[in-house]
Design a protein around this motif. Structure first.
Motif, PDB file in Angstrom:
ATOM      1  N   LEU A  66     -34.148 -93.333 -85.464  1.00  0.00           N
ATOM      2  CA  LEU A  66     -33.138 -92.672 -86.282  1.00  0.00           C
ATOM      3  C   LEU A  66     -33.821 -92.312 -87.598  1.00  0.00           C
ATOM      4  CD1 LEU A  66     -30.145 -92.186 -85.501  1.00  0.00           C
ATOM      5  CD2 LEU A  66     -29.537 -94.106 -86.990  1.00  0.00           C
ATOM      6  N   PRO A  67     -33.701 -91.069 -88.051  1.00  0.00           N
ATOM      7  CA  PRO A  67     -34.469 -90.622 -89.220  1.00  0.00           C
ATOM      8  C   PRO A  67     -34.285 -91.483 -90.472  1.00  0.00           C
ATOM      9  CG  PRO A  67     -33.430 -88.760 -88.129  1.00  0.00           C
ATOM     10  CD  PRO A  67     -32.896 -89.981 -87.475  1.00  0.00           C
ATOM     11  N   GLU A  68     -33.065 -92.006 -90.672  1.00  0.00           N
ATOM     12  CA  GLU A  68     -32.789 -92.688 -91.940  1.00  0.00           C
ATOM     13  C   GLU A  68     -33.107 -94.168 -91.947  1.00  0.00           C
ATOM     14  OE1 GLU A  68     -28.571 -91.884 -90.181  1.00  0.00           O
ATOM     15  OE2 GLU A  68     -30.621 -91.162 -89.893  1.00  0.00           O
ATOM     16  N   ILE A  69     -33.712 -94.697 -90.861  1.00  0.00           N
ATOM     17  CA  ILE A  69     -34.065 -96.120 -90.851  1.00  0.00           C
ATOM     18  C   ILE A  69     -35.575 -96.286 -90.720  1.00  0.00           C
ATOM     19  CG2 ILE A  69     -31.857 -96.678 -89.736  1.00  0.00           C
ATOM     20  CD1 ILE A  69     -33.543 -97.344 -87.180  1.00  0.00           C
ATOM     21  N   ASP A  70     -36.055 -97.512 -90.933  1.00  0.00           N
ATOM     22  CA  ASP A  70     -37.465 -97.839 -90.729  1.00  0.00           C
ATOM     23  C   ASP A  70     -37.648 -98.137 -89.237  1.00  0.00           C
ATOM     24  OD1 ASP A  70     -39.981 -98.985 -90.520  1.00  0.00           O
ATOM     25  OD2 ASP A  70     -39.836-100.059 -92.431  1.00  0.00           O
ATOM     26  N   GLU A  71     -38.046 -97.110 -88.490  1.00  0.00           N
ATOM     27  CA  GLU A  71     -38.130 -97.261 -87.041  1.00  0.00           C
ATOM     28  C   GLU A  71     -39.176 -98.291 -86.631  1.00  0.00           C
ATOM     29  OE1 GLU A  71     -38.942 -94.769 -82.905  1.00  0.00           O
ATOM     30  OE2 GLU A  71     -38.865 -93.671 -84.812  1.00  0.00           O
ATOM     31  N   VAL A  72     -40.264 -98.366 -87.375  1.00  0.00           N
ATOM     32  CA  VAL A  72     -41.330 -99.306 -87.014  1.00  0.00           C
ATOM     33  C   VAL A  72     -40.807-100.737 -87.016  1.00  0.00           C
ATOM     34  CG1 VAL A  72     -43.587-100.239 -87.644  1.00  0.00           C
ATOM     35  CG2 VAL A  72     -43.140 -97.779 -87.869  1.00  0.00           C
ATOM     36  N   GLU A  73     -40.187-101.140 -88.126  1.00  0.00           N
ATOM     37  CA  GLU A  73     -39.674-102.507 -88.238  1.00  0.00           C
ATOM     38  C   GLU A  73     -38.540-102.763 -87.259  1.00  0.00           C
ATOM     39  OE1 GLU A  73     -41.064-104.974 -89.887  1.00  0.00           O
ATOM     40  OE2 GLU A  73     -42.616-103.517 -90.411  1.00  0.00           O
ATOM     41  N   MET A  74     -37.671-101.780 -87.082  1.00  0.00           N
ATOM     42  CA  MET A  74     -36.556-101.945 -86.158  1.00  0.00           C
ATOM     43  C   MET A  74     -37.050-102.078 -84.718  1.00  0.00           C
ATOM     44  SD  MET A  74     -33.372-102.327 -85.528  1.00  0.00           S
ATOM     45  CE  MET A  74     -32.321-101.808 -86.903  1.00  0.00           C
ATOM     46  N   GLU A 118     -47.625 -98.614 -81.376  1.00  0.00           N
ATOM     47  CA  GLU A 118     -48.715 -99.594 -81.390  1.00  0.00           C
ATOM     48  C   GLU A 118     -48.226-100.975 -81.814  1.00  0.00           C
ATOM     49  OE1 GLU A 118     -53.267-100.473 -82.626  1.00  0.00           O
ATOM     50  OE2 GLU A 118     -52.311 -98.737 -83.571  1.00  0.00           O
ATOM     51  N   ARG A 119     -47.401-101.015 -82.847  1.00  0.00           N
ATOM     52  CA  ARG A 119     -46.892-102.310 -83.306  1.00  0.00           C
ATOM     53  C   ARG A 119     -46.106-103.005 -82.194  1.00  0.00           C
ATOM     54  NH1 ARG A 119     -45.406-102.980 -88.662  1.00  0.00           N
ATOM     55  NH2 ARG A 119     -44.486-104.950 -87.954  1.00  0.00           N
ATOM     56  N   ALA A 120     -45.299-102.240 -81.497  1.00  0.00           N
ATOM     57  CA  ALA A 120     -44.482-102.820 -80.425  1.00  0.00           C
ATOM     58  C   ALA A 120     -45.344-103.260 -79.245  1.00  0.00           C
ATOM     59  CB  ALA A 120     -43.434-101.813 -79.971  1.00  0.00           C
ATOM     60  N   MET A 121     -46.318-102.437 -78.854  1.00  0.00           N
ATOM     61  CA  MET A 121     -47.192-102.805 -77.742  1.00  0.00           C
ATOM     62  C   MET A 121     -47.994-104.064 -78.067  1.00  0.00           C
ATOM     63  SD  MET A 121     -48.649 -99.095 -76.451  1.00  0.00           S
ATOM     64  CE  MET A 121     -49.462 -99.743 -74.978  1.00  0.00           C
ATOM     65  N   ARG A 122     -48.377-104.200 -79.317  1.00  0.00           N
ATOM     66  CA  ARG A 122     -49.184-105.357 -79.718  1.00  0.00           C
ATOM     67  C   ARG A 122     -48.413-106.663 -79.577  1.00  0.00           C
ATOM     68  NH1 ARG A 122     -53.894-106.223 -82.352  1.00  0.00           N
ATOM     69  NH2 ARG A 122     -54.116-108.129 -83.562  1.00  0.00           N
ATOM     70  N   ILE A 123     -47.155-106.674 -79.986  1.00  0.00           N
ATOM     71  CA  ILE A 123     -46.399-107.923 -79.966  1.00  0.00           C
ATOM     72  C   ILE A 123     -45.580-108.094 -78.683  1.00  0.00           C
ATOM     73  CG2 ILE A 123     -46.301-108.201 -82.460  1.00  0.00           C
ATOM     74  CD1 ILE A 123     -43.204-106.972 -80.624  1.00  0.00           C
ATOM     75  N   TYR A 124     -45.647-107.137 -77.790  1.00  0.00           N
ATOM     76  CA  TYR A 124     -44.893-107.238 -76.535  1.00  0.00           C
ATOM     77  C   TYR A 124     -45.484-108.331 -75.656  1.00  0.00           C
ATOM     78  CZ  TYR A 124     -42.746-105.985 -72.107  1.00  0.00           C
ATOM     79  OH  TYR A 124     -42.045-106.022 -70.924  1.00  0.00           O
TER      80      TYR A 124
END
Length: 803
Positions: A368-376, A403-409
């Motif tokens: 969603l454009p108005e949120i921090d998608e990486v952290e979410m 990348e962040r999600a794949m790393r901690i998955y």
């Protein structure tokens, strides 16, 4: 010869036990074996020389627990680097002293588990775990070891942290062995296929198993590995089960029996063999004698297309796979609002609902454009994996978020998506090559989406070729031929289905579709979706990203499986059809659906591990029910259901702990309520828990603690590496009726026995329960324990029996 080249040509032999042999050499109860690298180096050299003389090729450094949790801070005389450096030097000295002249040996940096659970189950952050392992890897590289062996890992997530540390900080070969139990799973639930999927995705060089089981119990696991793994298979069993004779730990599988079974293990597909607890140089010498002329199985490339969670894998290409699409803000006003409000609980509820409807994987899109998608995205992945064991599809166009999600998955994810644009392939394929994944490939490129089949097939070829240049096999590419709405172009469905059919026939590829896209802009969309889904399945569709709430599509799915012989005895269709008639939700999950009938919302929240819901519901219940009623009628029954599922292996450790956390939220509200009324919450009797002297592994103890506290016991947790005298002093002073002792390593079990002896003398009325990977009921009886708990729930049951 390079170790990897050698493995391709012939059998390779590991060494055997270190801990049990060092005990024979005089290692005292609770003494850290890694310290002997410096304080008693002659014995370590002697240990290694024994295995070299027996014929071992790979010699593990004496660094199993040489991490910063043991060796750092003011209380430690030696650093991790000093321990590792001395350990490598001791292997080199042994090589100089051996009578062997073949020079056919390799020094392996041995990395064992930290002894801690990673978040969210425990308190160790994933990146902190990577850093701890990195320190060991850096020292191993500096000291020029030949390879890295990550062994005795009983958690897939910690395994991944160790592998990333090894791969990111060295170019050395990386071998991994995990600890499987009698149910063929790790402590945290992973089965062999899921570990093969994850570890091959991370590009390790050999995979397998060690410890816990004897060779006979490993034969069937080896066969599973041989069916799914394209990598060399490692098998290092224990010499059976331990027991005590005249104060010494001995094992029940002798040299002859052990070596006979190892012949069968080689015939079943093992390429690298050795031993673990209890296997002296005589064992290695004998298995070499009996297996050296055995014809080994060829290491072959397997073409299974897999994704995995922390418990199991899902395979594509065998039968259609359903991927739930509801965690996606597109066209969903409430979901968008939840994202804006950072409402993770909303996302978790959507995940649970889809899981209950029978999907096999979940698409996760929080863009969603108005949120921090990486952290979410990162938090959503972590929170969903905390309560649900389905594999996930990471769905984002943000490369950083991906990348962040794949790393901690925790596992091998599905990745949505790549396309034929050079920019896309150059961004996505390196991530898939590093972290592993099954990547959805869209048939579009810089020129847009071709209208005809031939144009889309050219993009398919381009994607396959580019993926190959990054070392990514076709089995890890799933082609999406793009369903475009027929309201804009009535020929679009034919192009989609034609491309799908060509991918299957021309390339033998696997395919997926976002089925619902076909009907945008039309009334009664389910009519179109259900029929299109049936047409796509007939053309060979392997996976559908779809809405499991759609009766039309679910009817199509279950009917197709029944008609295509994917549903033996039509059992799934019958279950689905019966529930549709009665208006019930079809719950496939964990076989606990029947137990939820008539249960309260609080019970459901606890069973599903939904902490926030448990918090809210328990507050409301306190307005109308007494604390005791809530505990006895709501919380404890829910914990019993989860505990029963855990014992029957329909639920796994992460789910057990998340349910305990949800129960803790409810208990906390009860505690606050009682404090306001000037009352205290009633506890059951006191229990002392401790990991014994010399052992820093407190995973088992911590799990037992969480569950006992949830069942109302007053737990005194003394921690890890605890002297027998302190345990006994606490028990006597506080008049504790039950003591729980934990030990993971062979070398620390004598400290457990010593503690029990002292307890019998100073507090004879106290009961003692024990647990740990190296223990058995027979061994527990030998050291005079009252009870052996193979898992945390058994410990709770024993505590309850003493009330």
């Amino acid at each position: 010869m390079n170790i990897l080249e050698k493995i391709k040509k012939e059998l390779v032999y590991f060494d055997g036990a270190q801990g049990s042999v060092l005990q024979e050499m005089g290692l005292k109860p609770g003494e850290l074996p890694e310290l002997w690298n410096i304080t008693n180096s002659q014995k370590i050299v002697e240990l290694h020389k024994g295995y070299l003389d027996a014929g071992s090729n790979i010699i593990l450094t004496n660094t199993f627990g040489a991490n910063s949790f043991k060796f750092s801070g003011e209380d430690n005389e030696y650093s991790v680097d000093e321990i590792v450096s001395a350990a490598v030097d001791n292997v080199r000295k042994a090589i100089e002293l051996t009578d062997r002249k073949d020079n056919d040996h390799y020094i392996a940096l041995d990395i064992g588990p930290t002894g801690k659970l990673l978040k969210p189950m425990g308190d160790l952050d994933f990146e902190d775990a990577v850093s701890v392992f990195k320190e060991m890897v850096d020292s191993g590289v500096k000291n020029k070891v030949d390879l890295i062996v990550i062994e005795t890992m009983n958690d897939s997530y910690e395994t991944k942290a160790a592998v990333l540390a090894a791969k990111e900080n060295s170019k050395l070969p990386v071998f991994v062995t995990n600890v499987y139990d009698e149910s063929k799973s790790l402590m945290t639930g992973a089965d062999p296929i899921s570990m093969v999927a994850m570890l091959e995705g991370l590009r390790v060089d050999a995979v397998g198993m060690n410890c816990s089981l004897g060779p006979a119990q490993m034969v069937d696991i080896v066969k599973i590995f041989n069916e799914y793994s394209s990598l060399p298979i490692i098998v290092n069993p224990n010499a059976g089960l331990p027991h005590s004779e005249n104060g010494k730990t001995v094992y029940d599988v002798d040299v002859e029996e052990f070596s006979d079974i190892m012949v069968e293990i080689v015939k079943s597909g093992a390429r690298i063999i050795g031993g673990c607890c209890g296997t002296t140089p005589k064992y290695i010498e004998k298995i070499i004698e009996k297996t050296k002329d055995v014809e080994v199985k060829e290491i072959t490339k397997k073409n299974n297309s897999l994704i995995s969670s922390y418990t199991h894998a899902v395979e594509f290409g065998k039968r259609p796979v359903l991927i739930g699409e509801r965690i996606n803000p597109t066209g969903k006003k409430k979901f968008k609002e939840a994202l804006r409000n950072y409402d993770i609980n909303y996302i978790l509820n959507e995940a649970v609902k889809q899981e209950e409807l029978g999907v096999e994987a979940l698409d996760v899109n929080v863009g969603l454009p108005e949120i921090d998608e990486v952290e979410m995205m990162v938090e959503s992945i972590q929170e969903i994996q905390a309560i649900i064991d389905l594999p996930l599809q990471i769905d984002t166009s943000d490369y950083i978020a991906l990348e962040r999600a794949m790393r901690i998955y925790n596992g091998k994810p599905m990745v949505n998506s790549v396309n034929g644009k050079k920019e896309s392939m150059d961004a996505i394929f390196p991530l898939v090559a590093k972290y592993g994944g099954l990547v959805v490939a869209l048939t579009l490129d810089e020129n847009g989406i071709p209208e005809d089949v031939e144009g889309r097939i050219k993009i398919v070829e381009k994607i396959y070729n580019c993926a190959k240049s990054y070392g990514i096999d076709k089995k890890d590419i799933i082609i999406d031929s793009l369903a475009m709405t027929i309201s804009a172009d009535t020929k679009s469905a034919l192009a989609t289905l034609g491309t799908l059919e060509r991918v299957k026939k021309d390339f033998g590829g696997i395919t997926s579709l976002g089925v619902s896209n076909i009907s945008f802009g039309l009334p009664n969309r389910d009519f179109i979706n259900g029929t299109f889904f049936a047409m796509a399945l007939e053309k060979g569709l392997d996976a559908a990203i779809m809405n499991p709430n759609s009766h039309e599509m679910m009817k199509t799915y279950y009917a197709f499986n029944a008609l295509s012989n994917y549903d033996p005895q039509c059992s799934k269709y019958i279950e689905f059809a019966s529930n549709i008639e009665t208006g019930n939700v079809v719950s496939i999950k964990n076989n606990i659906g029947s137990k939820l009938e008539g249960s309260s919302n609080l019970q459901e929240a606890i069973i599903k591990g939904l902490k926030e819901q448990a918090n809210i519901i328990s507050k409301e219940l306190l307005k109308e029910k007494t604390p005791l009623e809530i505990i006895d009628k709501e919380i404890v029954p829910a914990l019993d259901i989860v505990g029963d599922g855990f014992e029957k292996k329909t639920l796994f450790l992460p789910q057990l702990l998340m349910s305990a956390e949800a129960a803790k939220e409810a208990f906390e509200n009860i505690k606050i309520h009682l404090e306001k009324e000037g009352k205290e919450s009633q506890k059951k009797y006191k229990i002392v828990l401790a990991t014994v002297k010399g052992d820093i592994h407190d995973i088992g103890k911590n799990i037992v603690k969480v569950l006992l506290e949830n069942y109302g016991y007053d737990v005194i947790d003394l921690g890890r590496d605890i002297e027998p005298e302190l345990i006994v002093k606490t028990v006597v002073e506080k008049q504790v009726p039950l003591v729980g002792l934990s030990a993971l390593m062979t070398t620390t079990v004598p400290a457990m026995e010593e503690t029990i002896k002292l307890l019998r003398k100073e507090s004879p009325s106290s009961k003692v329960m024990v647990g740990g990977a190296v223990l058995t009921p027979e061994y527990a009886e030998m050291i005079k324990a009252d009870f052996y708990g193979k898992d945390a729930m058994e410990s709770v049951r024993y505590a309850e029996s003493l009330l």
